[in-house]
Design a protein around this motif. Structure first.
Motif, PDB file in Angstrom:
ATOM      1  N   ASP A 125      30.367  28.177   0.716  1.00 24.51           N
ATOM      2  CA  ASP A 125      30.388  29.327   1.617  1.00 24.51           C
ATOM      3  C   ASP A 125      30.817  28.942   3.046  1.00 24.51           C
ATOM      4  O   ASP A 125      29.982  28.813   3.948  1.00 24.51           O
ATOM      5  N   ALA A 126      32.109  28.783   3.197  1.00 25.99           N
ATOM      6  CA  ALA A 126      32.644  28.465   4.525  1.00 25.99           C
ATOM      7  C   ALA A 126      33.940  29.233   4.753  1.00 25.99           C
ATOM      8  O   ALA A 126      34.637  29.567   3.790  1.00 25.99           O
ATOM      9  N   THR A 127      34.218  29.505   5.989  1.00 25.46           N
ATOM     10  CA  THR A 127      35.476  30.163   6.320  1.00 25.46           C
ATOM     11  C   THR A 127      36.239  29.296   7.303  1.00 25.46           C
ATOM     12  O   THR A 127      35.671  28.840   8.300  1.00 25.46           O
ATOM     13  N   TYR A 128      37.520  29.086   6.995  1.00 25.26           N
ATOM     14  CA  TYR A 128      38.347  28.219   7.842  1.00 25.26           C
ATOM     15  C   TYR A 128      39.328  29.065   8.629  1.00 25.26           C
ATOM     16  O   TYR A 128      39.986  29.940   8.068  1.00 25.26           O
TER      17      TYR A 128
ATOM     18  N   VAL B 200      40.794  31.460   5.650  1.00 28.37           N
ATOM     19  CA  VAL B 200      40.522  31.264   4.225  1.00 28.37           C
ATOM     20  C   VAL B 200      39.024  31.119   4.034  1.00 28.37           C
ATOM     21  O   VAL B 200      38.369  30.333   4.710  1.00 28.37           O
ATOM     22  N   SER B 201      38.481  31.896   3.116  1.00 23.92           N
ATOM     23  CA  SER B 201      37.054  31.759   2.810  1.00 23.92           C
ATOM     24  C   SER B 201      36.874  30.993   1.524  1.00 23.92           C
ATOM     25  O   SER B 201      37.676  31.128   0.602  1.00 23.92           O
ATOM     26  N   GLN B 202      35.851  30.204   1.465  1.00 27.98           N
ATOM     27  CA  GLN B 202      35.520  29.498   0.231  1.00 27.98           C
ATOM     28  C   GLN B 202      34.096  29.827  -0.138  1.00 27.98           C
ATOM     29  O   GLN B 202      33.174  29.549   0.617  1.00 27.98           O
ATOM     30  N   THR B 203      33.964  30.449  -1.284  1.00 29.45           N
ATOM     31  CA  THR B 203      32.606  30.792  -1.716  1.00 29.45           C
ATOM     32  C   THR B 203      32.332  30.152  -3.069  1.00 29.45           C
ATOM     33  O   THR B 203      33.246  29.765  -3.776  1.00 29.45           O
TER      34      THR B 203
ATOM     35  N   MET C 283      35.362  21.169  -0.631  1.00 31.72           N
ATOM     36  CA  MET C 283      36.061  22.384  -0.220  1.00 31.72           C
ATOM     37  C   MET C 283      37.396  22.080   0.461  1.00 31.72           C
ATOM     38  O   MET C 283      38.348  22.808   0.330  1.00 31.72           O
TER      39      MET C 283
END
Lengths: 378, 172
Positions: free
Chosen positions: A320-323, A331-334, A343
């Protein structure tokens, strides 16, 4: 001649306001190995003593205070001295918060030179606060604000004198011999400390509120709640900030930084640093050429990462991070399972000089990566 | 110049006799004086009233004005406080709707409680010194901080939910 001398004395008493001595104490400390200070509501300069004594030089200038008011103000500042084995301790508390300069009642200034100065300083401060900084820039910029403060105080004093309001100037300095200066423990509440150009070692300081200004720090532990901190250079130390408005660090090496609800700005990340965070804003402006290893672990953090100039590797693990790349690509990573995974990764790209490894372990984090970058997916 | 006091008593003046109508003249003069000096009741009441008014102006009016001003200030602070607390409560409920991370909720609850405890200390300081602008500012800033903290964390959570999502490792 007598008349002339009398007139001179009379006039000079108006020009130079009299300093009231609060404490003027010198204590021989040859038999002591450590010093504890418990301080509340005071603005204190700490300096190195030239002899084997601790000197407490506390003076106040109180303009337009009656004799009774002066006495009352001075008497509410309490000093206690205790000894325990080879430990010397002072408790210095003031009921009233004592700033370096203060008007009674305190006023917010509108109009005049003071307002102009305040406006220009604020503009500079906002710019300084929002731009990428170097270690040198942080140290020079910070000292520059100190100089502007000095000018501000002069104008404020002028205004106070023209309005004939009560005006306070505090000159509180503690001089500590070298052996105790390097075995110093401070517990403070709502205090402003200025250690000048002192290079501090083995300092253990806890402060709630107030302000801390240290140029050089080694093998120390600083814990700050709810205040603001400036540290020029930090080495082999632990820095803890909780709900701190701003921790501004010129350069840091071989240290641990623990932050919670705090804004941390680092001009130069040196060798072997670890940061642990919860819900802070962390600005990593520059890395030295051989930072070797940098670790970050955080939740709900906001990271502003300016990549090192030399070759480096980086791995971001977590979920759960947003770059925010290049300021516009998001870009979000969930992860549906909330399990941590790799990630983001940056491998060595060439054989150029290698500066170090960076590892991020992040959860629910905003990651700003302002450098121009090409993104691929595995 | 030195003079023996006994000489004074030897002088003739003490041996002089009073005139015959002296007693009648004295009584007439006394009567005339009594007629002139009637008790000035109205004047005295007037003076007392004026002094009382002046004293009350001096003692009570400035104090009343300051008290009134302080009272107004405290009322104004109370209004601001009510408004802020209402907004803080709304933002807290929005925050609870936005996240189910119990750890996060617990930490924010703890943080807000700490700020609330600080607020109580500041409030009592303001009651002691209603004119202290620093206390007043600290009080407002405490409320602002609580509200802003809740807004910031919501903005943080929202920005984690972007449209562009990837489940793969990003390689840079």
């Amino acid at each position: 001649m007598k008349r002339l001398l009398f007139s001179l004395c009379f006039v000079s008493s108006f020009i130079y306001a009299q300093k009231e001595t609060v404490f003027d104490k010198s204590i021989s400390v040859e038999n002591f190995k450590s010093l504890d200070l418990h301080i509340e509501n005071i603005t204190l300069d700490v300096r190195k003593s030239k002899d084997e004594k601790v000197h407490l030089d506390f003076k106040l200038e109180l303009d337009n205070f009656s004799k009774k008011e002066k006495e009352e103000f001075i008497n509410q500042i309490k000093l206690e001295q205790n000894t325990f084995n080879d430990k010397l301790s002072f408790t210095i508390k003031s009921k009233e918060e004592i700033a370096k300069r203060q008007m009674f009642p305190d006023e917010r200034i509108t109009g005049g030179d003071l307002s102009k100065l305040l406006h220009s300083t604020m503009k500079k401060y906002v710019k300084f606060n929002s731009e990428r900084k170097t270690k040198k820039g942080i140290i020079i910029g910070h000292n520059g604000f100190f100089e502007e403060y000095a000018e501000y105080y002069i104008l404020k004093e002028k205004l106070a004198k023209s309005k004939k309001v009560k005006y306070l100037k505090s000159f509180f300095t503690i001089y500590i011999p070298e052996n105790l200066l390097y075995n110093l423990t401070i517990k403070a509440k709502e205090c402003r400390f200025n250690f000048g150009e002192l290079e501090l070692k083995n300092l253990n300081l806890f402060t709630d509120g107030g302000y801390l200004n240290i140029s050089k720090l080694t093998k120390s532990k600083i814990t700050c709640w709810n205040g603001a901190v400036f540290l020029g250079e930090v080495d082999s130390s632990i820095i803890v900030g909780r709900s701190t408005t701003n921790i501004l660090i010129g350069g840091i090496a071989n240290s641990n930084l623990i932050a919670e609800y705090t804004k941390v700005e680092i001009g130069e990340v040196g060798e072997y640093n670890d940061i642990k965070d919860f819900n802070s804003k962390i600005y990593l402006y520059n890395f030295i050429d051989h930072f070797k290893k940098f670790n970050f672990k955080g939740e709900y953090s906001e990271i502003h990462f300016y990549e090192p100039e030399k070759e480096y590797t980086m791995v971001c693990r977590g979920h759960d991070a947003t770059y925010f790349f290049n300021t516009d690509t998001i870009v979000s990573q969930t992860s549906n399972t909330c399990k941590k995974s790799k990630m983001m990764e940056r491998k060595r790209k060439n054989d150029k000089e290698f500066s170090g490894d960076i590892q991020f372990d992040i959860v629910h984090t905003k990651f700003y990566y302002p450098t121009e970058v090409k993104i691929n997916k595995k | 110049m030195k003079r023996d006091i006994r000489e004074l008593f030897k002088e003739d003046e003490f041996e002089k006799e009073l005139p015959e109508n002296h007693r009648i003249e004295f009584l007439e003069k006394l009567k005339a004086t009594n007629e002139k000096k009637k008790f000035p009741f109205k004047k005295i009441v007037g003076y007392v009233a004026s002094v009382a008014v002046l004293v009350s102006v001096y003692l009570f009016l400035p104090k009343n004005k300051t008290d009134e001003k302080n009272q107004q200030l405290l009322l104004h602070v109370q209004e601001i406080e009510t408004e802020y607390l209402k907004n803080i409560n709304t933002e807290w409920n929005n925050f609870l709707e936005l996240t189910n991370d119990e750890k996060l909720i617990e930490r924010y609850d703890e943080k807000l409680k700490e700020l609330s405890a600080d607020y109580k200390v500041l409030s009592s300081k303001l009651n002691e010194k209603p004119n202290d602008i620093n206390v007043l500012e600290a009080l407002i800033s405490n409320l602002q901080k609580r509200l802003q903290t809740l807004k910031d964390i919501q903005e943080h959570i929202k920005s984690l939910k972007q449209k562009k999502v990837t489940y793969e490792t990003i390689v840079i």
